[in-house]
Motif scaffolding. Sequence first.
Motif, PDB file in Angstrom:
ATOM      1  N   LEU A 167       0.819  -1.213   0.000  1.00 48.04           N
ATOM      2  CA  LEU A 167       0.000   0.000   0.000  1.00 48.04           C
ATOM      3  C   LEU A 167       0.853   1.263   0.000  1.00 48.04           C
ATOM      4  CD1 LEU A 167      -2.690  -1.056   2.625  1.00 48.04           C
ATOM      5  CD2 LEU A 167      -3.089  -0.729   0.173  1.00 48.04           C
ATOM      6  N   ALA A 168       1.931   1.258   0.774  1.00 46.88           N
ATOM      7  CA  ALA A 168       2.775   2.450   0.863  1.00 46.88           C
ATOM      8  C   ALA A 168       3.409   2.776  -0.479  1.00 46.88           C
ATOM      9  CB  ALA A 168       3.849   2.253   1.930  1.00 46.88           C
ATOM     10  N   VAL A 169       3.809   1.753  -1.233  1.00 50.75           N
ATOM     11  CA  VAL A 169       4.382   2.003  -2.561  1.00 50.75           C
ATOM     12  C   VAL A 169       3.306   2.492  -3.522  1.00 50.75           C
ATOM     13  CG1 VAL A 169       5.404   0.876  -4.587  1.00 50.75           C
ATOM     14  CG2 VAL A 169       6.368   0.491  -2.324  1.00 50.75           C
ATOM     15  N   LEU A 170       2.114   1.930  -3.438  1.00 50.66           N
ATOM     16  CA  LEU A 170       1.027   2.439  -4.289  1.00 50.66           C
ATOM     17  C   LEU A 170       0.763   3.911  -3.982  1.00 50.66           C
ATOM     18  CD1 LEU A 170      -1.672  -0.408  -4.357  1.00 50.66           C
ATOM     19  CD2 LEU A 170       0.199   0.036  -5.957  1.00 50.66           C
ATOM     20  N   HIS A 171       0.767   4.272  -2.702  1.00 47.05           N
ATOM     21  CA  HIS A 171       0.573   5.674  -2.330  1.00 47.05           C
ATOM     22  C   HIS A 171       1.710   6.523  -2.881  1.00 47.05           C
ATOM     23  CE1 HIS A 171       0.347   9.299   0.142  1.00 47.05           C
ATOM     24  NE2 HIS A 171      -0.899   8.968   0.449  1.00 47.05           N
ATOM     25  N   ARG A 175      -0.728   5.403  -7.247  1.00 49.34           N
ATOM     26  CA  ARG A 175      -1.536   4.335  -7.827  1.00 49.34           C
ATOM     27  C   ARG A 175      -2.534   3.730  -6.842  1.00 49.34           C
ATOM     28  NH1 ARG A 175       0.614   1.398 -12.486  1.00 49.34           N
ATOM     29  NH2 ARG A 175       2.156   2.724 -13.534  1.00 49.34           N
ATOM     30  N   LEU A 176      -2.646   4.300  -5.681  1.00 48.77           N
ATOM     31  CA  LEU A 176      -3.593   3.780  -4.691  1.00 48.77           C
ATOM     32  C   LEU A 176      -5.004   4.202  -5.081  1.00 48.77           C
ATOM     33  CD1 LEU A 176      -4.080   2.293  -2.026  1.00 48.77           C
ATOM     34  CD2 LEU A 176      -3.700   4.470  -0.846  1.00 48.77           C
ATOM     35  N   THR A 177      -5.902   3.231  -5.262  1.00 48.78           N
ATOM     36  CA  THR A 177      -7.262   3.515  -5.702  1.00 48.78           C
ATOM     37  C   THR A 177      -8.239   3.493  -4.532  1.00 48.78           C
ATOM     38  OG1 THR A 177      -7.794   1.200  -6.144  1.00 48.78           O
ATOM     39  CG2 THR A 177      -6.741   2.446  -7.932  1.00 48.78           C
ATOM     40  N   ASP A 178      -9.376   4.116  -4.737  1.00 48.47           N
ATOM     41  CA  ASP A 178     -10.426   4.101  -3.713  1.00 48.47           C
ATOM     42  C   ASP A 178     -10.921   2.679  -3.473  1.00 48.47           C
ATOM     43  OD1 ASP A 178     -10.256   6.840  -3.442  1.00 48.47           O
ATOM     44  OD2 ASP A 178     -11.962   7.256  -4.758  1.00 48.47           O
ATOM     45  N   ASP A 179     -10.959   1.866  -4.520  1.00 50.47           N
ATOM     46  CA  ASP A 179     -11.434   0.493  -4.371  1.00 50.47           C
ATOM     47  C   ASP A 179     -10.531  -0.289  -3.416  1.00 50.47           C
ATOM     48  OD1 ASP A 179     -12.899  -1.956  -4.994  1.00 50.47           O
ATOM     49  OD2 ASP A 179     -11.147  -2.520  -6.184  1.00 50.47           O
ATOM     50  N   VAL A 180      -9.224  -0.170  -3.593  1.00 45.32           N
ATOM     51  CA  VAL A 180      -8.282  -0.858  -2.710  1.00 45.32           C
ATOM     52  C   VAL A 180      -8.427  -0.344  -1.283  1.00 45.32           C
ATOM     53  CG1 VAL A 180      -5.836  -1.118  -2.147  1.00 45.32           C
ATOM     54  CG2 VAL A 180      -6.615  -1.469  -4.496  1.00 45.32           C
ATOM     55  N   ALA A 181      -8.461   0.976  -1.126  1.00 46.62           N
ATOM     56  CA  ALA A 181      -8.573   1.556   0.216  1.00 46.62           C
ATOM     57  C   ALA A 181      -9.847   1.100   0.910  1.00 46.62           C
ATOM     58  CB  ALA A 181      -8.528   3.082   0.126  1.00 46.62           C
ATOM     59  N   GLY A 205       0.068   6.874   3.431  1.00 47.01           N
ATOM     60  CA  GLY A 205       1.479   7.046   3.075  1.00 47.01           C
ATOM     61  C   GLY A 205       2.371   7.309   4.267  1.00 47.01           C
ATOM     62  N   GLU A 206       2.002   6.789   5.443  1.00 44.28           N
ATOM     63  CA  GLU A 206       2.783   6.978   6.666  1.00 44.28           C
ATOM     64  C   GLU A 206       3.510   5.683   6.983  1.00 44.28           C
ATOM     65  OE1 GLU A 206      -0.484  10.113   8.561  1.00 44.28           O
ATOM     66  OE2 GLU A 206      -0.379   8.038   9.284  1.00 44.28           O
ATOM     67  N   VAL A 207       4.831   5.774   7.179  1.00 37.19           N
ATOM     68  CA  VAL A 207       5.652   4.570   7.259  1.00 37.19           C
ATOM     69  C   VAL A 207       6.722   4.697   8.332  1.00 37.19           C
ATOM     70  CG1 VAL A 207       5.296   4.015   4.817  1.00 37.19           C
ATOM     71  CG2 VAL A 207       7.228   5.471   5.483  1.00 37.19           C
ATOM     72  N   LEU A 208       7.371   3.574   8.627  1.00 36.79           N
ATOM     73  CA  LEU A 208       8.540   3.565   9.483  1.00 36.79           C
ATOM     74  C   LEU A 208       9.678   4.354   8.844  1.00 36.79           C
ATOM     75  CD1 LEU A 208       8.569  -0.249  10.283  1.00 36.79           C
ATOM     76  CD2 LEU A 208       8.467   1.512  12.053  1.00 36.79           C
ATOM     77  N   PRO A 209      10.582   4.943   9.632  1.00 38.81           N
ATOM     78  CA  PRO A 209      11.724   5.660   9.042  1.00 38.81           C
ATOM     79  C   PRO A 209      12.602   4.758   8.183  1.00 38.81           C
ATOM     80  CG  PRO A 209      11.951   5.475  11.440  1.00 38.81           C
ATOM     81  CD  PRO A 209      10.569   5.065  11.106  1.00 38.81           C
ATOM     82  N   TRP A 242       9.193  -5.162   3.191  1.00 39.93           N
ATOM     83  CA  TRP A 242      10.033  -5.174   1.983  1.00 39.93           C
ATOM     84  C   TRP A 242       9.397  -6.027   0.890  1.00 39.93           C
ATOM     85  CZ3 TRP A 242      12.192  -9.599  -0.137  1.00 39.93           C
ATOM     86  CH2 TRP A 242      13.010  -9.379  -1.248  1.00 39.93           C
ATOM     87  N   PHE A 243       8.878  -7.194   1.261  1.00 35.86           N
ATOM     88  CA  PHE A 243       8.275  -8.103   0.297  1.00 35.86           C
ATOM     89  C   PHE A 243       7.096  -7.437  -0.399  1.00 35.86           C
ATOM     90  CE2 PHE A 243       5.540 -11.561  -1.054  1.00 35.86           C
ATOM     91  CZ  PHE A 243       6.415 -12.520  -1.550  1.00 35.86           C
ATOM     92  N   GLY A 244       6.232  -6.790   0.375  1.00 35.53           N
ATOM     93  CA  GLY A 244       5.093  -6.106  -0.223  1.00 35.53           C
ATOM     94  C   GLY A 244       5.499  -4.962  -1.123  1.00 35.53           C
ATOM     95  N   ALA A 245       6.502  -4.205  -0.689  1.00 37.02           N
ATOM     96  CA  ALA A 245       6.998  -3.095  -1.513  1.00 37.02           C
ATOM     97  C   ALA A 245       7.596  -3.609  -2.809  1.00 37.02           C
ATOM     98  CB  ALA A 245       8.039  -2.297  -0.723  1.00 37.02           C
ATOM     99  N   GLU A 246       8.408  -4.670  -2.714  1.00 36.23           N
ATOM    100  CA  GLU A 246       9.033  -5.241  -3.909  1.00 36.23           C
ATOM    101  C   GLU A 246       7.986  -5.778  -4.875  1.00 36.23           C
ATOM    102  OE1 GLU A 246      12.111  -6.078  -6.453  1.00 36.23           O
ATOM    103  OE2 GLU A 246      12.190  -4.977  -4.558  1.00 36.23           O
ATOM    104  N   HIS A 247       6.939  -6.383  -4.320  1.00 36.27           N
ATOM    105  CA  HIS A 247       5.868  -6.892  -5.173  1.00 36.27           C
ATOM    106  C   HIS A 247       5.207  -5.748  -5.934  1.00 36.27           C
ATOM    107  CE1 HIS A 247       2.194  -8.833  -6.497  1.00 36.27           C
ATOM    108  NE2 HIS A 247       2.652  -9.995  -6.078  1.00 36.27           N
TER     109      HIS A 247
END
Length: 258
Positions: A167-171, A175-181, A205-209, A242-247
């Motif tokens: 989700l963070a990479v989509l944001h 590319r983050l859509t309302d449907d996904v959210a 779009g809020e994440v760990l440092p 990391w896995f989700g971001a890489e995907h």
Amino acid sequence: MAPVPASAPGRVAQLLRDAPDGPVRVLHHVPTALYLDVAGRCVGVVAPGAAQVPCALRLSGRVSQRPVLAEPIANPYVERGTLYLTDDPLVVGRFVDVRVPRIDPDRVLRRAASPAAVRMVPPRTAAHGLAAYNSLSPMVDATTTSTLVGHGGGLTPLGDDVLCGWLAVLHATGRLTDDVADRVRAAAPRTTLLSATLLDCALHGEVLPEFAAYVAALGTPAEPAAARTLMAIGHTSGAGLWFGAEHALTTIALEAAA
């Protein structure tokens, strides 16, 4: 009563200002971190040695030398927008930026096409969990979000960690859509309150440092070290992120190249 200085993300500070006065429930407590239910959302209080989650008030190294979190926290409460641990008020004196850096889609394509493209392998401690995740759902997309939410054990189940990174990479790429959210929010009650709050953070779009540093390093010589630092967080949490971001990055690159 001794005020305890803390820093906070803007939305956390706003949540405390809007919260009704009264006691708050302790969800989890260790010597370096405390997680509370504040108006139906998880708010953390974390020392430097704990994961600096984007839904937490952060104590400084100097403050953490005091036994603020080491002692039992029996009756925390909110009063006029301030969080009290026993009788110690946490005073927000500084705001922290927890936003994921913007990712230019062209950078995603260049990274994927580079001969030196990074191909990281998660640490052995996380590999088994990710292998189990892959057997459940090797794809991450809008239709699998409900399957992922709450999948796994602990305060932040692995499926949620993977989803947060995605989700963070989509944001970050717009590319983050309302449907996904909407799907993620509808499924959030299936997981822990901390994990549901972190999913909401990812939607904003809020994440760990460490995740922000990894995104900033994408496609540069600093990426491998940033990825290893991210994957070292928790037992499987960092590897899941990391896995989700890489995907997400791989999917975006493939769709753009098609």
